[in-house]
Design an enzyme around this catalytic site. Structure first.
Site, mmCIF file in Angstrom:
data_model
loop_
_atom_site.group_PDB
_atom_site.id
_atom_site.type_symbol
_atom_site.label_atom_id
_atom_site.label_comp_id
_atom_site.label_asym_id
_atom_site.label_seq_id
_atom_site.Cartn_x
_atom_site.Cartn_y
_atom_site.Cartn_z
ATOM 1 N N ASP A 1 0.715 -1.194 -0.013
ATOM 2 C CA ASP A 1 -0.034 0.108 0.128
ATOM 3 C C ASP A 1 1.011 1.181 -0.204
ATOM 4 O OD1 ASP A 1 -2.118 1.552 0.430
ATOM 5 O OD2 ASP A 1 -2.546 1.250 2.524
ATOM 6 N N PHE B 1 -10.209 -0.120 -0.068
ATOM 7 C CA PHE B 1 -10.011 -0.948 1.223
ATOM 8 C C PHE B 1 -10.474 -2.591 1.006
ATOM 9 C CE2 PHE B 1 -9.783 -3.121 5.253
ATOM 10 C CZ PHE B 1 -8.477 -2.330 5.655
ATOM 11 N N ASP C 1 -7.287 -7.960 6.459
ATOM 12 C CA ASP C 1 -8.380 -8.117 7.398
ATOM 13 C C ASP C 1 -8.770 -6.720 7.414
ATOM 14 O OD1 ASP C 1 -5.979 -6.894 8.597
ATOM 15 O OD2 ASP C 1 -7.269 -6.872 10.618
#
Ligand code: IMP
Ligand code: MG
Length: 177
Positions: free
Chosen positions: A101, A151, A158
């Site tokens: 990311d 996301f 998770d």
């Protein structure tokens, strides 16, 4: 707020891509033993699935770092929670991560591993979110899928420790109840 997941990459697509990566990596490591390092917790499912598709001898080890709290934004600092069990000196090392990311996590991992005398270090990430990179120099040698700036959960990823077990990649949204 209700959590809703919509499928972004199906289980079949994920499996197929991991097989392809396994084939590519098996060619690259031909005649060698590769030490696959899963980055806990998120990289563990991918590391295992990838290792299953690599045909040269594989040794598995894990390292745990944390850069995220309970939310969906990186805190910017990385905590080392677990070190490798085995030495990587003179070894062929493959880092298996769930997603790159901002690049903060992998930059920290690479910094630590660089000084341990590995013969070769490659990065394989299931997902890449290039639009979010802060550390531009962090790139993966092998990428499963490039994903948009959303996301995502599943295959190790998770939200608040949930959804790591999903066999597909989904986008998480919050809806009013
Ligand atoms: P980075 O340090 O910003 O590159 O973030 C790497 C870590 O943040 C990953 O290993 C994940 O654990 C987490 N992360 C980044 N993006 C997402 C996402 O979309 N969903 C779930 N976890 C994420
Ligand atoms: Mg992670």
């Amino acid at each position: 707020m209700k959590e809703e997941i919509s499928v972004l990459i199906t289980e079949e697509e994920v499996d197929k891509r991991i097989r392809q990566l396994g084939e590519e990596l098996s060619r690259y490591y031909e005649g060698k033993t590769v030490q696959v390092i899963g980055i806990l917790k998120g990289g563990a499912p991918f590391a295992c699935e990838l290792a299953k598709r690599i045909t040269v001898p594989v040794i598995m080890d894990y390292m745990q770092v944390a850069s995220y709290g309970a939310g969906t934004e990186t805190s910017g600092d990385v905590k080392f929670l677990k070190d490798l069990d085995m030495s990587i000196k003179d070894k062929y090392v493959l880092i298996a991560e769930d997603i790159i990311d901002t690049g903060v996590t992998l930059a920290a991992v690479k910094d630590i591993l660089k000084n341990r005398g590995a013969k070769d270090i490659k990065i394989c990430t299931l997902l890449d979110k290039p639009g979010r990179r802060i550390l531009k120099k962090i790139t993966a040698d092998y990428v499963g899928f490039s994903v948009p700036d959303k996301f995502v959960v599943g295959m190790g990823l998770d939200y608040d420790q949930k959804y790591r077990n999903l066999p597909y990649i989904g986008v998480l949204d919050f809806k009013e109840e």
